[in-house]
Design an enzyme around this catalytic site. Structure first.
Site, PDB file in Angstrom:
ATOM      1  N   ILE A 337     -19.663  12.061 -21.075  1.00 29.95           N
ATOM      2  CA  ILE A 337     -20.271  11.910 -22.402  1.00 29.95           C
ATOM      3  C   ILE A 337     -21.549  11.076 -22.325  1.00 29.95           C
ATOM      4  CG2 ILE A 337     -19.910  10.853 -24.696  1.00 29.95           C
ATOM      5  CD1 ILE A 337     -16.953  11.800 -24.434  1.00 29.95           C
ATOM      6  N   GLU A 363       1.117  -0.167  -6.782  1.00 29.02           N
ATOM      7  CA  GLU A 363       2.433  -0.365  -7.427  1.00 29.02           C
ATOM      8  C   GLU A 363       3.153   0.971  -7.610  1.00 29.02           C
ATOM      9  OE1 GLU A 363       2.993  -3.468 -10.215  1.00 29.02           O
ATOM     10  OE2 GLU A 363       1.341  -4.637  -9.395  1.00 29.02           O
TER      11      GLU A 363
HETATM   12  C1  LIG Z   1      -6.690  -2.505  -4.026  1.00 28.10           C
HETATM   13  C2  LIG Z   1      -5.258  -2.482  -3.635  1.00 28.10           C
HETATM   14  C3  LIG Z   1      -4.459  -3.564  -3.946  1.00 28.10           C
HETATM   15  C4  LIG Z   1      -3.122  -3.584  -3.548  1.00 28.10           C
HETATM   16  N1  LIG Z   1      -2.376  -4.700  -3.807  1.00 28.10           N
HETATM   17  C5  LIG Z   1      -1.141  -4.794  -3.251  1.00 28.10           C
HETATM   18  C6  LIG Z   1      -0.401  -6.005  -3.352  1.00 28.10           C
HETATM   19  O1  LIG Z   1      -0.848  -6.984  -3.969  1.00 28.10           O
HETATM   20  N2  LIG Z   1       0.804  -6.089  -2.736  1.00 28.10           N
HETATM   21  C7  LIG Z   1       1.313  -5.042  -2.066  1.00 28.10           C
HETATM   22  O2  LIG Z   1       2.396  -5.183  -1.517  1.00 28.10           O
HETATM   23  N3  LIG Z   1       0.659  -3.861  -1.967  1.00 28.10           N
HETATM   24  C8  LIG Z   1      -0.567  -3.725  -2.532  1.00 28.10           C
HETATM   25  N4  LIG Z   1      -1.269  -2.555  -2.418  1.00 28.10           N
HETATM   26  C9  LIG Z   1      -0.686  -1.456  -1.649  1.00 28.10           C
HETATM   27  C10 LIG Z   1      -0.316  -0.260  -2.505  1.00 28.10           C
HETATM   28  O3  LIG Z   1       0.796  -0.537  -3.275  1.00 28.10           O
HETATM   29  C11 LIG Z   1      -0.120   0.936  -1.550  1.00 28.10           C
HETATM   30  O4  LIG Z   1      -1.405   1.302  -1.068  1.00 28.10           O
HETATM   31  C12 LIG Z   1       0.557   2.086  -2.237  1.00 28.10           C
HETATM   32  O5  LIG Z   1       1.890   1.812  -2.485  1.00 28.10           O
HETATM   33  C13 LIG Z   1       0.444   3.392  -1.426  1.00 28.10           C
HETATM   34  O6  LIG Z   1       0.864   3.189  -0.111  1.00 28.10           O
HETATM   35  P1  LIG Z   1      -0.017   3.712   1.108  1.00 28.10           P
HETATM   36  O7  LIG Z   1      -1.388   3.214   0.914  1.00 28.10           O
HETATM   37  O8  LIG Z   1       0.664   3.370   2.359  1.00 28.10           O
HETATM   38  O9  LIG Z   1      -0.048   5.269   0.924  1.00 28.10           O
HETATM   39  P2  LIG Z   1       0.981   6.317   1.569  1.00 28.10           P
HETATM   40  O10 LIG Z   1       2.342   5.857   1.318  1.00 28.10           O
HETATM   41  O11 LIG Z   1       0.554   6.557   2.962  1.00 28.10           O
HETATM   42  O12 LIG Z   1       0.687   7.592   0.689  1.00 28.10           O
HETATM   43  C14 LIG Z   1      -0.361   8.536   0.985  1.00 28.10           C
HETATM   44  C15 LIG Z   1      -0.229   9.686   0.015  1.00 28.10           C
HETATM   45  O13 LIG Z   1       1.010  10.360   0.225  1.00 28.10           O
HETATM   46  C16 LIG Z   1       1.752  10.426  -0.983  1.00 28.10           C
HETATM   47  N5  LIG Z   1       3.175  10.300  -0.676  1.00 28.10           N
HETATM   48  C17 LIG Z   1       3.779   9.370   0.129  1.00 28.10           C
HETATM   49  N6  LIG Z   1       5.097   9.604   0.184  1.00 28.10           N
HETATM   50  C18 LIG Z   1       5.351  10.689  -0.600  1.00 28.10           C
HETATM   51  C19 LIG Z   1       6.518  11.404  -0.956  1.00 28.10           C
HETATM   52  N7  LIG Z   1       7.726  11.033  -0.525  1.00 28.10           N
HETATM   53  N8  LIG Z   1       6.378  12.473  -1.759  1.00 28.10           N
HETATM   54  C20 LIG Z   1       5.172  12.849  -2.237  1.00 28.10           C
HETATM   55  N9  LIG Z   1       4.036  12.209  -1.937  1.00 28.10           N
HETATM   56  C21 LIG Z   1       4.114  11.128  -1.136  1.00 28.10           C
HETATM   57  C22 LIG Z   1       1.258   9.249  -1.790  1.00 28.10           C
HETATM   58  O14 LIG Z   1       1.499   9.451  -3.166  1.00 28.10           O
HETATM   59  C23 LIG Z   1      -0.218   9.245  -1.453  1.00 28.10           C
HETATM   60  O15 LIG Z   1      -0.862  10.222  -2.234  1.00 28.10           O
HETATM   61  C24 LIG Z   1      -2.587  -2.489  -2.855  1.00 28.10           C
HETATM   62  C25 LIG Z   1      -3.399  -1.382  -2.581  1.00 28.10           C
HETATM   63  C26 LIG Z   1      -4.717  -1.373  -2.941  1.00 28.10           C
HETATM   64  C27 LIG Z   1      -5.553  -0.179  -2.592  1.00 28.10           C
END
Ligand SMILES: Cc1cc2nc3c(=O)[nH]c(=O)nc-3n(C[C@H](O)[C@H](O)[C@H](O)COP(=O)(O)OP(=O)(O)OC[C@H]3O[C@@H](n4cnc5c(N)ncnc54)[C@H](O)[C@@H]3O)c2cc1C
Ligand SMILES: Cc1cc2nc3c(=O)[nH]c(=O)nc-3n(C[C@H](O)[C@H](O)[C@H](O)COP(=O)(O)OP(=O)(O)OC[C@H]3O[C@@H](n4cnc5c(N)ncnc54)[C@H](O)[C@@H]3O)c2cc1C
Lengths: 379, 249
Positions: A337, A363
């Site tokens: 927009i 989360e």
């Molecule tokens: C800026 C930022 C701040 C954060 N702060 C915190 C914090 O304070 N404390 C903390 O503990 N964590 C924190 N996190 C971590 C965050 O919670 C994780 O990045 C998130 O839970 C995803 O995990 P991952 O990055 O390992 O992705 P992955 O688990 O590797 O996932 C990759 C992709 O696969 C998909 N996927 C995974 N498993 C499945 C499944 N079984 N079925 C379907 N799809 C699936 C996911 O949805 C995603 O699209 C933070 C992350 C960021 C980026």
């Protein structure tokens, strides 16, 4: 059924709005651009009591209900989600668990200063190999009799570099799978803890996200939170509430972008009329308004259930999923927009769009929310 | 020392003003009520003075003449930090009525300093403070931009055209507050909001009196005419419009 806010809830919403508009808006673009931690702003957040608003007054908190928390999170996130994520983590991922599972000594030492905002808390669950699959914890906390010895790496930790208190999740009995996981409440300056560089992020650039390394860190026995093996439950229960915070953050990003777009659409003229008078734009705004209202209902419903002492896990997962998806959609349309101006930093909406992306990831990703919700359907 | 801050309950400054009852009444449907901005500054300054240990202010009260819809505004004043709120239960018709009601309260409840705003953002009468000082038979300091109290000595700055005036005076007096008295109105903290639940909000009945004025009618200002921009190169168009539309040629 009652859709009216109480006078006090309105007062809290207005206080959050005044704070955001008067004290966050001015420097938000520069803080984002330079990834500067909002030190002064977080201090004010503490003085106003937002950092511990959900903690009971007995432990120096504000004793406010979760509905008020949703309202405050929305207002602050409209302007600066880097600040609101610090508020959300401190309130719902750290303070909540300490209040629920902590010993009196732990509450005295950790909860009170966090509720006052004198200390900031961080939540250390995710690891390089354990994000969505939080059970695959590789960080170990070996029981050495009088203390635990901790080794491992935590990833993506919000407030990782600035927090004084860590709520740490680690494995003590790997053979017991997730029943062997423990939670600890520790001082972030313990010997053997080191913090990685500030992550250079797409959005929420002013909040400090770091990896945190544990190298033979001795944690006294009295710093374990809850019973032996209760850590995974503590983490998951904390996230249930945390999702209400992040859902409200997503709601704020959406409603903030919508308000800017609505204003812009009444000012910008093309083909001799305000763009709001082009039906294509008016309908976009109508869709945005409807989805935001629905997201707000989801957030308030989850908060209300929590305040009533009823189960809210399913509701908070729905709120988080819907609000995050709405935030992404609405902020993207808000950029649209704004046309070319939307792609330029001074109009704010491009930042809100970058920030919205994160609400679909942390989360519990949107996919993980669907796992939680679909399991709940059969429960 | 005790400070009383007069609080006017006014529509939020972004309210779209509409009238009812043959333009004799302001339509308050959907109106968000706020503390009159000048009164909020006065209250903030009073609380700052109380918190600063260098003076003997031990109580800050707020007073409003209004109906029960003003209670939320008074509770916000309590959350910001006032110790007690008083509402004189009446529909305030004009500034004289408001000032007389507050003066009546002050007869039995003396205060050292009474603060009012320089105007209320609804009717902009700019008269309550002055009338009140007349009722109280004490000085009124208008357009006060600074208020300092040290060991009982009061110093005041007034904004005057092109400069400022610095005064010292003794209590009691009415201070009529202008912007500048403090930086920003204070935002209520969670703790303040929580404590406000237990603070007293006293509702008193009004003394019988006639108001000195009555409303005949309200009128909105005429809408601003829109402005047409004409390119400097199209002078004939300008001349044509001046003839055909503006009809001045
Ligand atoms: C800026 C930022 C701040 C954060 N702060 C915190 C914090 O304070 N404390 C903390 O503990 N964590 C924190 N996190 C971590 C965050 O919670 C994780 O990045 C998130 O839970 C995803 O995990 P991952 O990055 O390992 O992705 P992955 O688990 O590797 O996932 C990759 C992709 O696969 C998909 N996927 C995974 N498993 C499945 C499944 N079984 N079925 C379907 N799809 C699936 C996911 O949805 C995603 O699209 C933070 C992350 C960021 C980026
Ligand atoms: C037509 C009309 C309709 C009104 N309807 C309402 C109504 O529906 N509800 C309602 O609450 N009021 C109503 N008022 C009252 C109005 O809000 C003012 O309180 C009153 O008229 C004085 O206004 P003023 O502009 O002369 O005040 P000013 O002299 O400009 O006010 C200066 C200062 O006086 C103090 N003050 C002013 N009014 C009050 C007050 N009421 N109580 C305590 N301190 C005060 C404040 O400190 C204020 O900053 C109405 C007034 C009029 C003229």
């Amino acid at each position: 059924m009652n859709f009216e806010l109480t006078e006090e809830q309105e007062m809290i919403r207005d206080a959050a709005r005044d704070f955001a508009q008067r004290e966050l808006l001015a420097g938000v673009i520069e803080r984002d651009e330079n990834a500067t931690y909002p030190k002064e702003q977080v201090k004010r957040l503490g003085e106003l009591g937002f950092l511990g608003m959900l903690v009971s007054p007995e432990y120096d908190g504000g004793g406010m209900d979760t509905v008020s928390y949703v309202l405050a999170m929305e207002e602050i996130s409209k302007v600066d989600a880097s600040v609101s994520v610090i508020m959300s983590v401190n309130n719902s991922l750290v303070c909540w668990g300490v209040q629920k599972y902590g010993s009196e000594a732990q509450k005295e030492e950790f909860l009170k200063p966090m509720a006052r905002g004198d200390k900031i808390g961080a939540f250390l669950l995710s690891e390089p190999e354990a994000g969505s699959d939080a059970t695959s914890q590789r960080t170990t906390a070996v029981d050495m009799g009088d203390h635990y010895l901790v080794n491992g790496i935590k990833n993506w930790i919000t407030s990782g570099g600035t927090a004084s208190v860590y709520l740490l999740i680690a494995h003590t009995h790997p053979e017991k799978k997730h029943h062997g996981i423990n939670a600890f409440l520790i001082d972030s300056k313990l010997e053997g803890i080191s913090v990685g560089p500030h992550e250079n992020k797409m959005g929420m650039r002013a909040s400090d996200t770091h990896s945190v390394m544990f190298n033979n860190v001795k944690i006294p026995k009295e710093n374990r939170l809850g019973e032996d093996g209760q850590g995974f439950t503590i983490a998951m229960r904390s996230l249930e509430g945390g999702r209400i915070g992040i859902a409200s953050q997503a709601l704020g990003l959406a409603s903030g972008a919508y308000e800017l777009a609505l204003q812009y659409a009444q000012e910008r003229k093309t083909f001799g009329k305000e763009i709001f008078k082009h039906q294509a734009i008016a309908f976009k705004l109508a869709d945005m308004a409807v989805e935001i209202e629905a997201a707000r209902f989801f957030c308030l419903k989850a908060a209300w259930l929590k305040d009533q002492g009823k189960p809210y896990g399913q509701a908070s997962a729905m709120a988080k999923l819907y609000a995050a998806e709405t935030a992404m959609k609405v902020t993207t349309e808000a950029v649209q927009i704004h046309g070319g101006n939307g792609y330029v930093k001074e109009y704010h909406v491009e930042r809100l769009m970058r920030e919205a992306k994160l609400t679909q990831i942390y989360e519990g990703t949107s996919e993980i929310q669907k796992i939680v919700i679909s399991r709940g359907l059969l429960a | 020392m005790k400070i009383l801050v007069c609080i006017s309950n006014v529509p939020d400054t972004t309210t779209k003003v509409k009238f009812t009852d043959n333009n004799k009444q302001v339509d308050d449907a959907g109106v968000q009520w706020i503390i009159n901005p000048w009164d909020e500054l006065a209250l903030t300054r009073a609380i700052e003075l109380k918190e600063d240990g260098n003076n003997s202010i031990d109580e800050v009260c707020v007073i409003n003449v209004g109906l029960s819809k003003c209670d939320a505004t008074l509770r916000k004043a309590l959350a910001i930090g006032a110790d007690k709120a008083i509402r004189i239960d009446a529909d305030p018709i004009d500034a004289y009525y408001v000032a007389a009601q507050i003066a009546d309260y002050l007869k039995n409840n003396p205060f050292d300093i009474v603060l009012s705003g320089i105007e209320s953002s609804d009717y902009n009468g700019s008269s309550v403070g002055g009338m009140l000082s007349e009722f109280m038979d004490c000085p009124a300091i208008s357009s006060m931009t600074k208020l300092e109290i040290e060991n009982g000595n009061v110093t005041i700055h007034r904004a005057i055209p092109g400069g400022k005036q610095i005064l010292e005076l003794t209590t009691p007096f009415v201070g009529i507050v202008q912007k500048g008295i403090t930086n920003e109105p204070r935002i209520p903290a969670m703790r303040g909001i929580m404590m406000a639940r237990k603070k007293p909000l006293e509702v008193l009945s009004a003394v019988e009196m006639e108001s000195l004025s009555h409303i005949v009618e309200f009128e909105l200002p005429v809408a601003k005419a829109s402005c047409k921009m004409i390119d400097a190169e199209h002078l004939e168009e300008l001349v044509n419009l001046l003839k055909s539309e503006a009809k001045v040629l």
